[in-house]
Motif scaffolding. Sequence first.
Motif, short mmCIF file in Angstrom:
data_model
loop_
_atom_site.label_atom_id
_atom_site.label_comp_id
_atom_site.label_asym_id
_atom_site.label_seq_id
_atom_site.Cartn_x
_atom_site.Cartn_y
_atom_site.Cartn_z
N ARG A 49 0.82 -1.21 0.00
CA ARG A 49 0.00 0.00 0.00
C ARG A 49 0.86 1.27 0.00
NH1 ARG A 49 -5.14 -1.72 0.51
NH2 ARG A 49 -5.33 -3.89 1.20
N LEU A 50 2.03 1.20 0.63
CA LEU A 50 2.92 2.36 0.65
C LEU A 50 3.50 2.65 -0.73
CD1 LEU A 50 4.88 1.81 3.99
CD2 LEU A 50 3.33 3.70 3.48
N ILE A 51 3.78 1.61 -1.51
CA ILE A 51 4.41 1.84 -2.81
C ILE A 51 3.39 1.97 -3.94
CG2 ILE A 51 6.51 0.67 -2.07
CD1 ILE A 51 5.74 -1.72 -3.82
N ALA A 52 2.13 1.61 -3.68
CA ALA A 52 1.13 1.62 -4.75
C ALA A 52 0.91 3.03 -5.30
CB ALA A 52 -0.18 1.03 -4.25
N GLU A 53 0.81 4.02 -4.42
CA GLU A 53 0.52 5.38 -4.88
C GLU A 53 1.66 5.98 -5.71
OE1 GLU A 53 -0.70 9.80 -3.14
OE2 GLU A 53 -0.85 8.02 -1.83
N PRO A 54 2.93 5.94 -5.24
CA PRO A 54 3.99 6.47 -6.11
C PRO A 54 4.18 5.67 -7.39
CG PRO A 54 4.90 5.52 -4.07
CD PRO A 54 3.42 5.62 -3.90
#
Length: 324
Positions: A49-54
């Motif tokens: 979830r932390l890397i999905a947006e960037p």
Amino acid sequence: MTLHRRAALLAAPSLILGAKALHAQDFPTRPIRMIVPYTPGGVSDITARLIAEPMSAALGQPVPVENRAGADGVIGTDVIAKSAPDGHTLGLVSVGHPVNAALYRLPFDTMRDFTFLTLTTRTPLVFCTARSFVANTPAELVAYARTRPAGHITYAATAGVVRLAPVIFAQRNGIEMTYVPYRGSTQAHPDLISGRVDVMFDTVSAALPHIQSGALKALATTGATRSALLPDVPTLGEAFMPGFEATTWGMVLAPAGLPVPVVTRLHREIVAALQRPEVVDRHRILGAEVSTLTPEQSRDFTQSEMEKWGAAARAAGIEPQNAG
């Protein structure tokens, strides 16, 4: 054969290669689903979830995270393996991926059926005991175990690396410890604190509140370097067993056969997302360290982990079972 037909046949391979190159250049053409084969809330899920947006911002397509838990990760991992190798289905697995090869009869091949993109994180375990336990260091524990009947020392464990790390520890030090199974850390901690079981290799984040309260004491951690959450606790490698390392970790993979240009693009964007300061800081709070590898290194690392934990499972007499 006519001249025109011969020319067409000779041109066909280059046309196919050109189509593949164009497909890779245009990637992605739709949302990229990130399958996490575990329940929400764990490190793998949080990392995804932390890397999905960037990743979404860089690739120009949404990156929805999809939890497909079941059978210790086998169900969701099987979905990844059987998806189209076009880069639009990824997975974020844990050390359970190679460990499961020793524990289960799997519906996929752990190495052959996947493209390995990058390691994401490493999270050490902490070797801990009750505050009242006689040993204060790993060396003292081994010395004490050698004065007791074989198997007198008991260890609490759930599954996977937490189950197998004590096997390697005992085997390398010529002692025997008795496995006491638990469904989760929260079920094991009361018995560990009270002394009904002697020791446990647990994740730092799970054991930390009890260590901070004084209910448990940390004998060592199991990473290559000291944990940022327990900086005063030596690693097992520096304290007693040079070279020993046992960590949980994350890995982004995709189905086998992913085109090289897509592998290159995905690896670049995943690593860039992982190295964002806010992502590094959030993992540090969890006791995890962001750690990336090239696709080739990621594959080799997974292979070595499968061999290490497979040997530990065989030493423990564990026979593969049907998954699920």
